[in-house]
Design a protein around this motif. Structure first.
Motif, PDB file in Angstrom:
ATOM      1  N   PHE A  77       0.864  -1.192   0.000  1.00 38.46           N
ATOM      2  CA  PHE A  77       0.000   0.000   0.000  1.00 38.46           C
ATOM      3  C   PHE A  77       0.894   1.233   0.000  1.00 38.46           C
ATOM      4  CE2 PHE A  77       0.679  -1.269   4.401  1.00 38.46           C
ATOM      5  CZ  PHE A  77       1.141  -0.093   4.986  1.00 38.46           C
ATOM      6  N   LEU A  78       0.322   2.369  -0.384  1.00 34.54           N
ATOM      7  CA  LEU A  78       1.077   3.618  -0.388  1.00 34.54           C
ATOM      8  C   LEU A  78       0.118   4.776  -0.167  1.00 34.54           C
ATOM      9  CD1 LEU A  78       3.820   5.088  -0.911  1.00 34.54           C
ATOM     10  CD2 LEU A  78       3.118   5.259  -3.316  1.00 34.54           C
ATOM     11  N   VAL A  79       0.466   5.655   0.766  1.00 37.66           N
ATOM     12  CA  VAL A  79      -0.330   6.860   1.036  1.00 37.66           C
ATOM     13  C   VAL A  79       0.269   8.038   0.279  1.00 37.66           C
ATOM     14  CG1 VAL A  79      -1.074   8.488   2.819  1.00 37.66           C
ATOM     15  CG2 VAL A  79      -0.988   6.044   3.326  1.00 37.66           C
ATOM     16  N   GLN A  97      -3.391   8.797 -14.663  1.00 33.67           N
ATOM     17  CA  GLN A  97      -2.719   8.117 -15.783  1.00 33.67           C
ATOM     18  C   GLN A  97      -1.195   8.171 -15.622  1.00 33.67           C
ATOM     19  OE1 GLN A  97      -4.292   8.608 -19.762  1.00 33.67           O
ATOM     20  NE2 GLN A  97      -6.115   9.670 -18.982  1.00 33.67           N
ATOM     21  N   GLU A  98      -0.684   9.317 -15.189  1.00 34.39           N
ATOM     22  CA  GLU A  98       0.763   9.451 -14.978  1.00 34.39           C
ATOM     23  C   GLU A  98       1.243   8.487 -13.887  1.00 34.39           C
ATOM     24  OE1 GLU A  98       4.065  12.538 -13.189  1.00 34.39           O
ATOM     25  OE2 GLU A  98       2.038  13.290 -13.538  1.00 34.39           O
ATOM     26  N   LEU A  99       0.441   8.377 -12.816  1.00 37.02           N
ATOM     27  CA  LEU A  99       0.779   7.465 -11.728  1.00 37.02           C
ATOM     28  C   LEU A  99       0.803   6.020 -12.233  1.00 37.02           C
ATOM     29  CD1 LEU A  99       1.378   6.936  -8.757  1.00 37.02           C
ATOM     30  CD2 LEU A  99      -1.087   7.125  -8.284  1.00 37.02           C
ATOM     31  N   GLY A 100      -0.185   5.658 -13.058  1.00 37.68           N
ATOM     32  CA  GLY A 100      -0.219   4.313 -13.639  1.00 37.68           C
ATOM     33  C   GLY A 100       1.044   4.018 -14.433  1.00 37.68           C
ATOM     34  N   ARG A 101       1.483   4.994 -15.203  1.00 42.81           N
ATOM     35  CA  ARG A 101       2.703   4.798 -16.014  1.00 42.81           C
ATOM     36  C   ARG A 101       3.934   4.671 -15.126  1.00 42.81           C
ATOM     37  NH1 ARG A 101      -0.461   8.018 -19.780  1.00 42.81           N
ATOM     38  NH2 ARG A 101      -0.784   6.697 -21.620  1.00 42.81           N
ATOM     39  N   ARG A 140      -2.234  -8.515 -10.272  1.00 42.15           N
ATOM     40  CA  ARG A 140      -2.576  -7.622 -11.385  1.00 42.15           C
ATOM     41  C   ARG A 140      -3.678  -6.637 -11.047  1.00 42.15           C
ATOM     42  NH1 ARG A 140       0.012  -9.477 -16.031  1.00 42.15           N
ATOM     43  NH2 ARG A 140       1.740 -10.750 -15.283  1.00 42.15           N
ATOM     44  N   ILE A 141      -4.150  -6.638  -9.791  1.00 41.05           N
ATOM     45  CA  ILE A 141      -5.230  -5.732  -9.367  1.00 41.05           C
ATOM     46  C   ILE A 141      -4.653  -4.634  -8.484  1.00 41.05           C
ATOM     47  CG2 ILE A 141      -7.319  -5.559  -7.931  1.00 41.05           C
ATOM     48  CD1 ILE A 141      -7.927  -6.798 -10.612  1.00 41.05           C
ATOM     49  N   LEU A 142      -5.096  -3.412  -8.732  1.00 38.40           N
ATOM     50  CA  LEU A 142      -4.638  -2.253  -7.969  1.00 38.40           C
ATOM     51  C   LEU A 142      -5.830  -1.377  -7.626  1.00 38.40           C
ATOM     52  CD1 LEU A 142      -2.236  -0.506  -6.953  1.00 38.40           C
ATOM     53  CD2 LEU A 142      -2.182   0.539  -9.225  1.00 38.40           C
ATOM     54  N   GLY A 143      -5.998  -1.073  -6.329  1.00 35.30           N
ATOM     55  CA  GLY A 143      -7.080  -0.205  -5.884  1.00 35.30           C
ATOM     56  C   GLY A 143      -6.602   1.227  -5.702  1.00 35.30           C
ATOM     57  N   PHE A 144      -7.438   2.184  -6.120  1.00 37.80           N
ATOM     58  CA  PHE A 144      -7.217   3.620  -5.887  1.00 37.80           C
ATOM     59  C   PHE A 144      -8.321   4.070  -4.931  1.00 37.80           C
ATOM     60  CE2 PHE A 144      -5.077   2.760  -9.799  1.00 37.80           C
ATOM     61  CZ  PHE A 144      -4.146   3.767 -10.032  1.00 37.80           C
ATOM     62  N   TRP A 145      -7.934   4.496  -3.742  1.00 39.61           N
ATOM     63  CA  TRP A 145      -8.885   4.801  -2.665  1.00 39.61           C
ATOM     64  C   TRP A 145      -8.715   6.285  -2.311  1.00 39.61           C
ATOM     65  CZ3 TRP A 145      -9.222   6.312   2.475  1.00 39.61           C
ATOM     66  CH2 TRP A 145     -10.261   5.789   3.272  1.00 39.61           C
ATOM     67  N   ILE A 146      -9.704   7.109  -2.646  1.00 40.96           N
ATOM     68  CA  ILE A 146      -9.578   8.572  -2.535  1.00 40.96           C
ATOM     69  C   ILE A 146     -10.424   9.073  -1.368  1.00 40.96           C
ATOM     70  CG2 ILE A 146      -9.854  10.771  -3.742  1.00 40.96           C
ATOM     71  CD1 ILE A 146      -9.987   8.952  -6.378  1.00 40.96           C
ATOM     72  N   ALA A 147      -9.777   9.699  -0.391  1.00 39.64           N
ATOM     73  CA  ALA A 147     -10.495  10.255   0.770  1.00 39.64           C
ATOM     74  C   ALA A 147     -11.126  11.586   0.378  1.00 39.64           C
ATOM     75  CB  ALA A 147      -9.527  10.444   1.934  1.00 39.64           C
ATOM     76  N   LEU A 152      -4.762   9.956  -1.437  1.00 40.85           N
ATOM     77  CA  LEU A 152      -4.997   8.728  -2.196  1.00 40.85           C
ATOM     78  C   LEU A 152      -4.222   7.589  -1.534  1.00 40.85           C
ATOM     79  CD1 LEU A 152      -5.768   7.096  -4.856  1.00 40.85           C
ATOM     80  CD2 LEU A 152      -3.631   7.972  -5.811  1.00 40.85           C
ATOM     81  N   ILE A 153      -4.883   6.451  -1.354  1.00 35.20           N
ATOM     82  CA  ILE A 153      -4.179   5.246  -0.914  1.00 35.20           C
ATOM     83  C   ILE A 153      -4.198   4.248  -2.070  1.00 35.20           C
ATOM     84  CG2 ILE A 153      -4.035   3.369   0.767  1.00 35.20           C
ATOM     85  CD1 ILE A 153      -5.456   5.095   2.785  1.00 35.20           C
ATOM     86  N   LEU A 154      -3.009   3.817  -2.468  1.00 31.08           N
ATOM     87  CA  LEU A 154      -2.886   2.745  -3.463  1.00 31.08           C
ATOM     88  C   LEU A 154      -2.914   1.413  -2.720  1.00 31.08           C
ATOM     89  CD1 LEU A 154      -0.047   3.923  -5.871  1.00 31.08           C
ATOM     90  CD2 LEU A 154      -2.493   3.780  -6.369  1.00 31.08           C
ATOM     91  N   ILE A 155      -3.700   0.462  -3.221  1.00 25.30           N
ATOM     92  CA  ILE A 155      -3.919  -0.800  -2.506  1.00 25.30           C
ATOM     93  C   ILE A 155      -3.623  -1.974  -3.444  1.00 25.30           C
ATOM     94  CG2 ILE A 155      -5.590  -2.196  -1.226  1.00 25.30           C
ATOM     95  CD1 ILE A 155      -7.170   0.388  -0.673  1.00 25.30           C
ATOM     96  N   HIS A 156      -2.586  -2.732  -3.132  1.00 24.83           N
ATOM     97  CA  HIS A 156      -2.260  -3.953  -3.892  1.00 24.83           C
ATOM     98  C   HIS A 156      -3.401  -4.957  -3.713  1.00 24.83           C
ATOM     99  CE1 HIS A 156      -0.275  -7.755  -4.857  1.00 24.83           C
ATOM    100  NE2 HIS A 156       0.707  -7.066  -5.428  1.00 24.83           N
ATOM    101  N   GLY A 157      -3.730  -5.675  -4.781  1.00 20.28           N
ATOM    102  CA  GLY A 157      -4.879  -6.586  -4.750  1.00 20.28           C
ATOM    103  C   GLY A 157      -4.814  -7.692  -3.726  1.00 20.28           C
ATOM    104  N   GLU A 158      -3.607  -7.982  -3.189  1.00 24.94           N
ATOM    105  CA  GLU A 158      -3.519  -9.072  -2.210  1.00 24.94           C
ATOM    106  C   GLU A 158      -3.146  -8.609  -0.806  1.00 24.94           C
ATOM    107  OE1 GLU A 158      -1.168 -11.503  -5.098  1.00 24.94           O
ATOM    108  OE2 GLU A 158      -2.695 -10.214  -5.957  1.00 24.94           O
ATOM    109  N   VAL A 159      -3.037  -7.297  -0.574  1.00 23.44           N
ATOM    110  CA  VAL A 159      -2.695  -6.841   0.775  1.00 23.44           C
ATOM    111  C   VAL A 159      -3.930  -6.956   1.677  1.00 23.44           C
ATOM    112  CG1 VAL A 159      -3.221  -4.355   0.530  1.00 23.44           C
ATOM    113  CG2 VAL A 159      -1.370  -5.099   2.049  1.00 23.44           C
ATOM    114  N   VAL A 160      -3.734  -7.417   2.909  1.00 16.71           N
ATOM    115  CA  VAL A 160      -4.843  -7.597   3.849  1.00 16.71           C
ATOM    116  C   VAL A 160      -5.160  -6.255   4.498  1.00 16.71           C
ATOM    117  CG1 VAL A 160      -5.619  -8.781   5.938  1.00 16.71           C
ATOM    118  CG2 VAL A 160      -4.148  -9.985   4.290  1.00 16.71           C
TER     119      VAL A 160
END
Length: 291
Positions: free
Chosen positions: A17-19, A124-128, A169-176, A237-245
C-alpha cells in the motif's frame, strides 16, 4: 500534487500500500461529493432490490449473494444500504440519504465527474510510473461510511473478489473525500501481507444454487496487533495492492467518511476469472485507464 518518487514506488512494493497525501484538490473532492448528493436525491430503488451491504461472509451471501441486483451491477450505477436501515418490506427507517452504504459499480463509466477523476492526467501518470502497460478499469464505488452506523469492513484481500491469473494484477485507488480518522473508520493494513497469495475466493455459484455467489476457501484468523492504521486527510490517495490484507472499523463517530474508490487491472498477459462476480459486458467492456 507532488510527483510520486521511485522511493515511494519501492515502498509500495514492500508494503502493499502507499499513502499519497493531497493527490486530489479540495475542489475535486467537493465536486465528487456534490455529484453524489444529486445522484442520491434522484435515487429510486424498488423495495425488492434494496439490499444491505455487509462484508461478513454469511451476511454477504444472504444479502448480495441472493441478489441479482448486486450481481448485475458491474455495468450500472446501483445503491446498497447499511444494515438496520430497512424494514422487512424494504422501506426506509431513516432518511434515505443517511441510509446508503455504497453506490457501485460503474460510476467511472457513466457519470461525467467520476469518469473525469478516474481518467485524470495525474492518475494516468501514476499508472505509467507504476509500470502499468495496459491498465483497464474494472469497477468503481462511492463509499459513505455513515456517521454512527457505517459498518465495519472485515479483514480481506481485494483479489478474493477480483481474481486474475496470474495474481498481482489488481490495484485499488482509494480517494479520501473527507479526512479519514481512526474515529470515523480509516483503513488498517498488514504491511507486507500481499506476498502470500490468497486463501479465499468469492465465485459465481452454479445455476440452480440457492445463492448467486459462494466462497471457496476461508479467510485466516489475523492477529489484530499486525494491523497498522492509515489515517489520511481529505484529497489523499491510498494505493492498494490486490492481495494486501486490510480492513476498516465501524464508524462510531458523528462524522461521515466519504470515499471514491476504483480498481484497475493490468490487462497485458492477464486473464480475468470467468468465475468472478463482476464480468465485463457487451455494453461495458472494461475501459482503458489511458485515454
Amino acid at each position: 500534487m507532488a510527483s510520486v518518487t521511485q522511493q515511494q514506488i519501492q515502498q509500495f512494493h514492500k508494503d502493499g500500500f502507499l499513502v499519497l497525501e493531497q493527490f486530489f484538490s479540495a475542489e475535486e473532492c467537493d465536486s465528487m461529493r456534490r455529484q453524489i448528493q444529486g445522484i442520491v436525491e434522484e435515487m429510486e430503488v424498488p423495495p425488492h432490490c434494496r439490499t444491505a451491504f455487509s462484508t461478513r461472509e454469511e451476511e454477504q451471501l444472504r444479502e448480495q449473494g441472493s441478489s441479482d441486483y448486486f450481481l448485475t451491477s458491474g455495468d450500472k450505477i446501483r445503491f446498497f444500504f447499511e444494515k438496520g436501515v430497512l424494514d422487512e418490506k424494504g422501506n426506509f427507517l431513516i432518511p434515505k440519504e443517511k441510509s446508503v452504504s455504497k453506490i457501485g459499480h460503474a460510476l467511472h463509466a457513466y457519470d461525467p465527474v467520476f469518469k473525469q477523476i478516474t481518467h485524470s492526467p495525474k492518475v494516468q501518470e501514476l499508472g505509467r510510473k507504476l509500470g502499468l502497460e495496459r491498465p483497464v478499469v474494472v469497477q468503481s464505488m462511492y463509499i459513505f461510511k455513515q456517521p454512527g452506523i457505517g459498518g465495519e469492513v472485515t479483514p480481506h484481500q481485494d483479489a478474493t473478489f477480483l481474481h486474475t491469473e496470474p495474481l498481482g494484477r489488481i490495484l485499488g485507488f482509494w480517494i479520501a473525500l473527507e479526512d479519514a480518522t481512526q474515529e470515523n473508520g480509516c483503513l488498517w493494513f498488514i504491511p507486507g501481507s500481499h506476498t502470500n497469495g490468497i486463501s479465499r475466493r468469492m465465485v459465481r455459484a452454479a445455476s440452480g444454487a440457492s445463492t448467486c455467489v459462494e466462497f471457496v476457501g476461508s479467510e485466516p484468523a489475523y492477529d489484530d496487533k499486525q494491523f497498522l492504521p492509515l489515517p489520511i486527510r481529505k484529497g489523499g490517495l491510498i494505493l492498494i495492492h490486490g492481495e494486501v490484507v486490510h480492513k476498516s472499523e465501524l464508524n462510531s463517530s458523528e462524522s461521515s467518511r466519504h470515499v471514491f474508490a476504483f480498481h484497475v487491472m493490468e490487462a497485458k498477459g492477464t486473464t480475468w476469472s470467468k468465475e468472478n462476480w463482476l464480468q465485463p459486458t457487451p455494453e461495458l467492456p472494461f475501459p482503458s485507464l489511458y485515454t
